[in-house]
Design a protein around this motif. Sequence first.
Motif, short mmCIF file in Angstrom:
data_model
loop_
_atom_site.label_atom_id
_atom_site.label_comp_id
_atom_site.label_asym_id
_atom_site.label_seq_id
_atom_site.Cartn_x
_atom_site.Cartn_y
_atom_site.Cartn_z
N PRO A 1 -4.01 -119.83 26.58
CA PRO A 1 -3.37 -121.11 26.22
C PRO A 1 -3.91 -122.33 26.97
N VAL A 2 -4.16 -122.23 28.27
CA VAL A 2 -4.62 -123.40 29.02
C VAL A 2 -6.01 -123.83 28.55
N VAL A 3 -6.87 -122.87 28.31
CA VAL A 3 -8.23 -123.19 27.86
C VAL A 3 -8.20 -123.75 26.43
N THR A 4 -7.43 -123.10 25.57
CA THR A 4 -7.34 -123.58 24.19
C THR A 4 -6.80 -125.01 24.16
N GLY A 5 -5.80 -125.27 24.99
CA GLY A 5 -5.26 -126.64 25.08
C GLY A 5 -6.33 -127.62 25.51
N SER A 6 -7.17 -127.21 26.43
CA SER A 6 -8.25 -128.09 26.90
C SER A 6 -9.29 -128.33 25.80
N VAL A 7 -9.57 -127.30 25.01
CA VAL A 7 -10.51 -127.45 23.89
C VAL A 7 -9.92 -128.41 22.85
N GLU A 8 -8.61 -128.31 22.64
CA GLU A 8 -7.94 -129.15 21.63
C GLU A 8 -7.86 -130.62 22.06
N TYR A 9 -7.91 -130.85 23.36
CA TYR A 9 -7.63 -132.18 23.89
C TYR A 9 -8.46 -133.29 23.21
N GLY A 10 -9.77 -133.12 23.18
CA GLY A 10 -10.64 -134.16 22.59
C GLY A 10 -10.35 -134.40 21.12
N PRO A 11 -10.45 -133.33 20.29
CA PRO A 11 -10.20 -133.52 18.86
C PRO A 11 -8.80 -134.08 18.56
N MET A 12 -7.80 -133.67 19.34
CA MET A 12 -6.43 -134.10 19.01
C MET A 12 -6.08 -135.47 19.54
N THR A 13 -6.68 -135.88 20.67
CA THR A 13 -6.28 -137.16 21.24
C THR A 13 -7.28 -138.28 20.97
N SER A 14 -8.55 -137.93 20.76
CA SER A 14 -9.52 -139.02 20.57
C SER A 14 -10.54 -138.72 19.48
N ALA A 15 -10.16 -137.86 18.52
CA ALA A 15 -10.99 -137.62 17.34
C ALA A 15 -12.40 -137.12 17.66
N THR A 16 -12.55 -136.36 18.72
CA THR A 16 -13.85 -135.74 18.99
C THR A 16 -14.21 -134.88 17.77
N PRO A 17 -15.40 -135.12 17.16
CA PRO A 17 -15.67 -134.48 15.86
C PRO A 17 -16.26 -133.08 15.92
N LEU A 18 -16.52 -132.57 17.13
CA LEU A 18 -17.26 -131.31 17.21
C LEU A 18 -16.77 -130.42 18.35
N ILE A 19 -16.56 -129.15 18.03
CA ILE A 19 -16.31 -128.13 19.06
C ILE A 19 -17.43 -127.11 18.92
N VAL A 20 -18.03 -126.75 20.04
CA VAL A 20 -19.04 -125.68 20.03
C VAL A 20 -18.56 -124.56 20.94
N VAL A 21 -18.48 -123.36 20.38
CA VAL A 21 -18.21 -122.17 21.18
C VAL A 21 -19.56 -121.53 21.42
N LEU A 22 -19.97 -121.47 22.69
CA LEU A 22 -21.34 -121.06 23.00
C LEU A 22 -21.38 -119.77 23.83
#
Length: 189
Positions: free
Chosen positions: A68-89
């Motif tokens: 949950p803490v990591v997923t929340g951190s991944v969500e932070y950009g897209p949900m709060t400032s419209a970050t358009p890309l997530i990369v799972v590497l």
Amino acid sequence: MDGNERWVSGRLQHPDRDPDRRQLVAQEQEPFGSVLSCIDSRVPPELLFDTGLGDLYVMRTGGQAVGPVVTGSVEYGPMTSATPLIVVLGHQRCGAIKAAYQSLHDSKPLPGNLQAIVKALRPAYEQAVKEGGADPVETMTRAQVKLTATELRANADLAPLVRKGSLAVVGAYYSLDTGKVEVLSGKPS
Ligand SMILES: [Zn+2]
């Protein structure tokens, strides 16, 4: 990906790494991507995508395992400032994936909190066992990337952004040998 090509060829630009950039982003940030990768010392996203200050949100855990803490951190950009890309590497020769594979294969839990990583990687292990293949750790690494990207894409808060076309969730794999990042899933059209 352009930055990764520069990393592979050695023609690095080292963008956004001077005092001007520091001042520009001191008050506000607008990263263009969020990268979830492994803690491995040989896989720092800022270097292998040739980026600089304020360009990426970066989350790193063993085997890019999530909770949950990591997923929340991944969500932070897209949900709060419209970050358009997530990369799972994920990456080649991942020690965390290898250790989790061994632990699950031999039914020998790892000590202390390491076991939390093993637990988080269990779905990828099961997928790898199902898929088979010559190198089960490699199969598990790719499975871990694809499962995590699929899960993020479908999650209640991110799925609407993906549907709207304002967010892409890409699964990718990094080769330690060549430095190249290969897209496994979710390439934006
Ligand atoms: Zn790793």
